[in-house]
Design a protein around this motif. Structure first.
Motif, PDB file in Angstrom:
ATOM      1  N   THR A  15       0.818  -1.210   0.000  1.00 18.78           N
ATOM      2  CA  THR A  15       0.000   0.000   0.000  1.00 18.78           C
ATOM      3  C   THR A  15       0.853   1.261   0.000  1.00 18.78           C
ATOM      4  O   THR A  15       0.603   2.200  -0.764  1.00 18.78           O
ATOM      5  CB  THR A  15      -0.929   0.012   1.223  1.00 18.78           C
ATOM      6  OG1 THR A  15      -1.714  -1.181   1.216  1.00 18.78           O
ATOM      7  CG2 THR A  15      -1.835   1.218   1.215  1.00 18.78           C
ATOM      8  N   ALA A  16       1.882   1.295   0.844  1.00 15.48           N
ATOM      9  CA  ALA A  16       2.749   2.474   0.915  1.00 15.48           C
ATOM     10  C   ALA A  16       3.490   2.695  -0.398  1.00 15.48           C
ATOM     11  O   ALA A  16       3.597   3.830  -0.877  1.00 15.48           O
ATOM     12  CB  ALA A  16       3.736   2.324   2.066  1.00 15.48           C
ATOM     13  N   VAL A  17       3.991   1.625  -0.998  1.00 21.26           N
ATOM     14  CA  VAL A  17       4.711   1.745  -2.270  1.00 21.26           C
ATOM     15  C   VAL A  17       3.772   2.248  -3.367  1.00 21.26           C
ATOM     16  O   VAL A  17       4.152   3.104  -4.172  1.00 21.26           O
ATOM     17  CB  VAL A  17       5.364   0.400  -2.655  1.00 21.26           C
ATOM     18  CG1 VAL A  17       5.843   0.405  -4.092  1.00 21.26           C
ATOM     19  CG2 VAL A  17       6.514   0.090  -1.714  1.00 21.26           C
ATOM     20  N   LEU A  18       2.543   1.757  -3.389  1.00 20.77           N
ATOM     21  CA  LEU A  18       1.594   2.209  -4.407  1.00 20.77           C
ATOM     22  C   LEU A  18       1.204   3.675  -4.214  1.00 20.77           C
ATOM     23  O   LEU A  18       1.044   4.403  -5.200  1.00 20.77           O
ATOM     24  CB  LEU A  18       0.349   1.317  -4.405  1.00 20.77           C
ATOM     25  CG  LEU A  18       0.572  -0.090  -4.963  1.00 20.77           C
ATOM     26  CD1 LEU A  18      -0.697  -0.917  -4.818  1.00 20.77           C
ATOM     27  CD2 LEU A  18       1.023  -0.050  -6.401  1.00 20.77           C
ATOM     28  N   PHE A  19       1.067   4.115  -2.964  1.00 19.27           N
ATOM     29  CA  PHE A  19       0.799   5.531  -2.714  1.00 19.27           C
ATOM     30  C   PHE A  19       1.933   6.397  -3.238  1.00 19.27           C
ATOM     31  O   PHE A  19       1.709   7.391  -3.931  1.00 19.27           O
ATOM     32  CB  PHE A  19       0.600   5.803  -1.224  1.00 19.27           C
ATOM     33  CG  PHE A  19      -0.839   5.827  -0.786  1.00 19.27           C
ATOM     34  CD1 PHE A  19      -1.702   6.784  -1.264  1.00 19.27           C
ATOM     35  CD2 PHE A  19      -1.314   4.896   0.113  1.00 19.27           C
ATOM     36  CE1 PHE A  19      -3.022   6.818  -0.854  1.00 19.27           C
ATOM     37  CE2 PHE A  19      -2.626   4.907   0.529  1.00 19.27           C
ATOM     38  CZ  PHE A  19      -3.479   5.873   0.043  1.00 19.27           C
ATOM     39  N   VAL A  20       3.164   6.040  -2.894  1.00 18.18           N
ATOM     40  CA  VAL A  20       4.322   6.829  -3.331  1.00 18.18           C
ATOM     41  C   VAL A  20       4.439   6.799  -4.848  1.00 18.18           C
ATOM     42  O   VAL A  20       4.698   7.827  -5.492  1.00 18.18           O
ATOM     43  CB  VAL A  20       5.603   6.316  -2.651  1.00 18.18           C
ATOM     44  CG1 VAL A  20       6.831   6.988  -3.223  1.00 18.18           C
ATOM     45  CG2 VAL A  20       5.530   6.548  -1.151  1.00 18.18           C
ATOM     46  N   PHE A  21       4.237   5.635  -5.465  1.00 14.33           N
ATOM     47  CA  PHE A  21       4.294   5.509  -6.920  1.00 14.33           C
ATOM     48  C   PHE A  21       3.236   6.401  -7.572  1.00 14.33           C
ATOM     49  O   PHE A  21       3.510   7.088  -8.555  1.00 14.33           O
ATOM     50  CB  PHE A  21       4.085   4.051  -7.317  1.00 14.33           C
ATOM     51  CG  PHE A  21       4.105   3.819  -8.799  1.00 14.33           C
ATOM     52  CD1 PHE A  21       5.294   3.861  -9.504  1.00 14.33           C
ATOM     53  CD2 PHE A  21       2.932   3.555  -9.493  1.00 14.33           C
ATOM     54  CE1 PHE A  21       5.317   3.649 -10.870  1.00 14.33           C
ATOM     55  CE2 PHE A  21       2.940   3.351 -10.847  1.00 14.33           C
ATOM     56  CZ  PHE A  21       4.135   3.393 -11.543  1.00 14.33           C
ATOM     57  N   HIS A  22       2.041   6.415  -7.008  1.00 15.99           N
ATOM     58  CA  HIS A  22       0.968   7.227  -7.578  1.00 15.99           C
ATOM     59  C   HIS A  22       1.289   8.721  -7.488  1.00 15.99           C
ATOM     60  O   HIS A  22       0.971   9.483  -8.407  1.00 15.99           O
ATOM     61  CB  HIS A  22      -0.356   6.933  -6.877  1.00 15.99           C
ATOM     62  CG  HIS A  22      -1.497   7.725  -7.413  1.00 15.99           C
ATOM     63  ND1 HIS A  22      -2.063   7.470  -8.641  1.00 15.99           N
ATOM     64  CD2 HIS A  22      -2.163   8.783  -6.907  1.00 15.99           C
ATOM     65  CE1 HIS A  22      -3.031   8.341  -8.855  1.00 15.99           C
ATOM     66  NE2 HIS A  22      -3.114   9.150  -7.805  1.00 15.99           N
ATOM     67  N   ILE A  23       1.896   9.137  -6.398  1.00 17.72           N
ATOM     68  CA  ILE A  23       2.263  10.549  -6.239  1.00 17.72           C
ATOM     69  C   ILE A  23       3.263  10.965  -7.318  1.00 17.72           C
ATOM     70  O   ILE A  23       3.151  12.031  -7.917  1.00 17.72           O
ATOM     71  CB  ILE A  23       2.850  10.803  -4.838  1.00 17.72           C
ATOM     72  CG1 ILE A  23       1.775  10.678  -3.775  1.00 17.72           C
ATOM     73  CG2 ILE A  23       3.522  12.169  -4.755  1.00 17.72           C
ATOM     74  CD1 ILE A  23       0.693  11.721  -3.832  1.00 17.72           C
TER      75      ILE A  23
END
Length: 65
Positions: A15-23
């Protein structure tokens, strides 16, 4: 949802990696409030991933002793 520390750890990291990737990938501009809210949720997700990483490492050290 997941009772094991390993399951929580994996889901939180993803979840954290996907949030950062999306940003970093999202180049469209949203309204100011939505951007601030999304960044705030991302910071909380990354912080939670750090806490669960510490908990996962501590439980693995306790099992090895």
């Amino acid at each position: 949802m997941f009772k094991s520390v390993k399951g929580q750890f994996i889901i939180t990291i993803i979840t954290a990696v996907l949030f950062v990737f999306h940003i970093f990938v999202n180049v469209t501009e949203l309204s100011g409030f939505i951007d601030i809210l999304f960044y705030f949720i991302m910071i909380i997700a990354v912080y939670n991933a750090g806490l669960l990483t510490q908990k996962y490492i501590q439980t693995n050290k306790a099992k090895k002793k």
